[in-house]
Scaffold this motif. Sequence first.
Motif, PDB file in Angstrom:
ATOM      1  N   ARG A 163      52.465  40.359  46.716  1.00 25.04           N
ATOM      2  CA  ARG A 163      51.767  41.637  46.725  1.00 25.04           C
ATOM      3  C   ARG A 163      50.244  41.440  46.726  1.00 25.04           C
ATOM      4  O   ARG A 163      49.547  41.986  47.561  1.00 25.04           O
ATOM      5  CB  ARG A 163      52.122  42.498  45.497  1.00 25.04           C
ATOM      6  CG  ARG A 163      53.326  43.401  45.673  1.00 25.04           C
ATOM      7  CD  ARG A 163      54.540  42.741  45.163  1.00 25.04           C
ATOM      8  NE  ARG A 163      55.558  43.687  44.724  1.00 25.04           N
ATOM      9  CZ  ARG A 163      56.782  43.304  44.399  1.00 25.04           C
ATOM     10  NH1 ARG A 163      57.129  42.028  44.437  1.00 25.04           N
ATOM     11  NH2 ARG A 163      57.682  44.192  44.026  1.00 25.04           N
ATOM     12  N   ASN A 164      49.781  40.706  45.747  1.00 25.60           N
ATOM     13  CA  ASN A 164      48.344  40.614  45.503  1.00 25.60           C
ATOM     14  C   ASN A 164      47.883  39.163  45.384  1.00 25.60           C
ATOM     15  O   ASN A 164      47.528  38.704  44.298  1.00 25.60           O
ATOM     16  CB  ASN A 164      48.001  41.399  44.230  1.00 25.60           C
ATOM     17  CG  ASN A 164      48.367  42.868  44.344  1.00 25.60           C
ATOM     18  OD1 ASN A 164      47.781  43.592  45.124  1.00 25.60           O
ATOM     19  ND2 ASN A 164      49.361  43.300  43.573  1.00 25.60           N
ATOM     20  N   GLU A 193      54.247  49.080  43.299  1.00 26.83           N
ATOM     21  CA  GLU A 193      55.170  50.205  43.429  1.00 26.83           C
ATOM     22  C   GLU A 193      55.234  51.006  42.137  1.00 26.83           C
ATOM     23  O   GLU A 193      55.040  50.456  41.055  1.00 26.83           O
ATOM     24  CB  GLU A 193      56.579  49.725  43.784  1.00 26.83           C
ATOM     25  CG  GLU A 193      56.676  48.835  45.012  1.00 26.83           C
ATOM     26  CD  GLU A 193      56.412  47.369  44.712  1.00 26.83           C
ATOM     27  OE1 GLU A 193      55.717  46.708  45.529  1.00 26.83           O
ATOM     28  OE2 GLU A 193      56.886  46.879  43.665  1.00 26.83           O
ATOM     29  N   ILE A 204      47.729  58.541  44.296  1.00 23.87           N
ATOM     30  CA  ILE A 204      47.335  57.166  44.580  1.00 23.87           C
ATOM     31  C   ILE A 204      48.270  56.575  45.627  1.00 23.87           C
ATOM     32  O   ILE A 204      49.492  56.661  45.503  1.00 23.87           O
ATOM     33  CB  ILE A 204      47.384  56.288  43.315  1.00 23.87           C
ATOM     34  CG1 ILE A 204      46.521  56.886  42.213  1.00 23.87           C
ATOM     35  CG2 ILE A 204      46.923  54.866  43.638  1.00 23.87           C
ATOM     36  CD1 ILE A 204      46.683  56.186  40.870  1.00 23.87           C
ATOM     37  N   LYS A 205      47.694  55.965  46.640  1.00 25.55           N
ATOM     38  CA  LYS A 205      48.466  55.234  47.632  1.00 25.55           C
ATOM     39  C   LYS A 205      48.378  53.753  47.274  1.00 25.55           C
ATOM     40  O   LYS A 205      47.340  53.125  47.432  1.00 25.55           O
ATOM     41  CB  LYS A 205      47.914  55.477  49.037  1.00 25.55           C
ATOM     42  CG  LYS A 205      48.693  54.748  50.122  1.00 25.55           C
ATOM     43  CD  LYS A 205      48.103  55.015  51.494  1.00 25.55           C
ATOM     44  CE  LYS A 205      48.886  54.259  52.565  1.00 25.55           C
ATOM     45  NZ  LYS A 205      48.313  54.483  53.915  1.00 25.55           N
ATOM     46  N   PHE A 206      49.492  53.203  46.809  1.00 26.79           N
ATOM     47  CA  PHE A 206      49.517  51.820  46.339  1.00 26.79           C
ATOM     48  C   PHE A 206      49.956  50.826  47.419  1.00 26.79           C
ATOM     49  O   PHE A 206      50.403  49.733  47.106  1.00 26.79           O
ATOM     50  CB  PHE A 206      50.408  51.684  45.101  1.00 26.79           C
ATOM     51  CG  PHE A 206      49.678  51.925  43.802  1.00 26.79           C
ATOM     52  CD1 PHE A 206      48.621  51.122  43.420  1.00 26.79           C
ATOM     53  CD2 PHE A 206      50.068  52.957  42.958  1.00 26.79           C
ATOM     54  CE1 PHE A 206      47.960  51.323  42.216  1.00 26.79           C
ATOM     55  CE2 PHE A 206      49.412  53.172  41.745  1.00 26.79           C
ATOM     56  CZ  PHE A 206      48.345  52.358  41.379  1.00 26.79           C
ATOM     57  N   ASN A 207      49.822  51.203  48.686  1.00 24.06           N
ATOM     58  CA  ASN A 207      49.969  50.251  49.797  1.00 24.06           C
ATOM     59  C   ASN A 207      51.324  49.544  49.810  1.00 24.06           C
ATOM     60  O   ASN A 207      51.397  48.304  49.881  1.00 24.06           O
ATOM     61  CB  ASN A 207      48.842  49.220  49.758  1.00 24.06           C
ATOM     62  CG  ASN A 207      47.467  49.860  49.720  1.00 24.06           C
ATOM     63  OD1 ASN A 207      47.202  50.798  50.463  1.00 24.06           O
ATOM     64  ND2 ASN A 207      46.608  49.390  48.845  1.00 24.06           N
ATOM     65  N   CYS A 221      43.104  42.760  38.258  1.00 25.07           N
ATOM     66  CA  CYS A 221      44.213  43.690  38.419  1.00 25.07           C
ATOM     67  C   CYS A 221      44.215  44.713  37.290  1.00 25.07           C
ATOM     68  O   CYS A 221      44.378  45.914  37.525  1.00 25.07           O
ATOM     69  CB  CYS A 221      45.523  42.903  38.439  1.00 25.07           C
ATOM     70  SG  CYS A 221      46.985  43.922  38.686  1.00 25.07           S
ATOM     71  N   VAL A 254      53.476  42.874  39.749  1.00 26.17           N
ATOM     72  CA  VAL A 254      52.094  43.181  40.137  1.00 26.17           C
ATOM     73  C   VAL A 254      51.265  41.926  40.369  1.00 26.17           C
ATOM     74  O   VAL A 254      50.438  41.879  41.279  1.00 26.17           O
ATOM     75  CB  VAL A 254      51.433  44.072  39.072  1.00 26.17           C
ATOM     76  CG1 VAL A 254      50.012  44.441  39.486  1.00 26.17           C
ATOM     77  CG2 VAL A 254      52.249  45.340  38.861  1.00 26.17           C
ATOM     78  N   THR A 273      43.020  52.292  47.005  1.00 22.66           N
ATOM     79  CA  THR A 273      42.911  51.013  46.324  1.00 22.66           C
ATOM     80  C   THR A 273      43.412  49.940  47.269  1.00 22.66           C
ATOM     81  O   THR A 273      44.163  50.228  48.210  1.00 22.66           O
ATOM     82  CB  THR A 273      43.736  50.995  45.021  1.00 22.66           C
ATOM     83  OG1 THR A 273      43.588  49.717  44.383  1.00 22.66           O
ATOM     84  CG2 THR A 273      45.214  51.246  45.289  1.00 22.66           C
ATOM     85  N   LEU A 309      43.834  48.847  37.564  1.00 21.51           N
ATOM     86  CA  LEU A 309      44.872  49.737  37.046  1.00 21.51           C
ATOM     87  C   LEU A 309      44.300  50.690  35.996  1.00 21.51           C
ATOM     88  O   LEU A 309      44.667  51.868  35.951  1.00 21.51           O
ATOM     89  CB  LEU A 309      46.016  48.909  36.448  1.00 21.51           C
ATOM     90  CG  LEU A 309      46.908  48.183  37.461  1.00 21.51           C
ATOM     91  CD1 LEU A 309      47.816  47.195  36.755  1.00 21.51           C
ATOM     92  CD2 LEU A 309      47.728  49.179  38.277  1.00 21.51           C
TER      93      LEU A 309
END
Length: 369
Positions: free
Chosen positions: A199-200, A175, A136-139, A208, A194, A170, A212
């Motif tokens: 972040r979001n 992180e 997973i690439k969590f940007n 969220c 999170v 995603t 997840l």
Amino acid sequence: MITRRKFVQTSLLLSGGLLIRPTSAATSLTSASTANDWFMPDESEPHTRTWMAFGASQAIWGKKLLPEVQRNLALIARTIAQFEPVSMLVRKSDYALARKLVGASVTLVIAPMDDLWMRDTGAVFVVTEKGDKAAIKFNFNGWGNKQEHTQDMHIASFVATQAATKILSTKLVLEGGGIEVDGQGTAIITESCVLNANRNPGISKVSCEAELKRLLGLEKIIWLPGIKGKDITDGHTDFYARFAKPGVVVAGYDADPQSFDHAVTKKHLNILKTATDANGKRLHVVVIEGPATIRPTYESNDFAAGYINFYVCNGAVIAPEFGDKKADNAAKTKLQTLFPNRKIVQLNIDGIAAGGGGIHCTTQQEPKI
């Protein structure tokens, strides 16, 4: 010096390097539909290897601290390599030094990077019961645009390519240090990280949580409040609570009433002691207090003196020691009880701790399938 415990904005910021993030709760977090059969294994499950990064630089760590941080990274890598393969990313310019420090037991992979925190910048691996693996690439966005990350934002994709795994996409930004799972459907995650607007922005807790659960194969998330604005991570889970095994949580407690972590760790303990996992069972919580004293050599206001940031690898638990013999021994004894079939190895990582990090922060496991 920019550290995990100090906010220093750098050229606010990286004008061309930011990833697009959703701006409203109505925005879908899912980039592509995937069957919900991926799950993130517990860290104590067998690993193919550990990923690390020899990424400390003078620009971030300072001339005085840098050599010790590099020695700490090499020590962690060599120690883990006694139990499982270690692949360590390194800049071409640092290759000779890294090879000298880590020896022949660690595989070095040349790659550009900004810093050393592989737990946060690297890919988060998930698997299926059929034997598939993905990353997973969590940007990664520099913990909410607090640090230069134009190179670190690509580390997850690089590691996925090196591991020959597909990438799950995603739009969620977070992180790996903010995620703690038991491998059986339960996660512990801090809201301060999170659900943070840095972040979001505009993403609801419900949205969220749904994303997840999709990505990590979760059925239940235990949310801890965490604490914003006190460290660069905004309160990562891996400094507060870790699963020793399903149903058993190791939690940190800051007994110093003057510490900003005192009240929040007390609140976390109250939540965890009344929480149930995905199977409806009450958690058993084991508390490990931090040391009363530390060695003065690299003491700083950013020093992360806690035992919760340990790393579980094949056959061992790699944990810190801080020179407080009583507290160090107590932590080792509790970890040995919690992990009876693993060797407990304590390391002096004072340089990394002085920058507000720990052993777990420098590592990322690739599960074996």
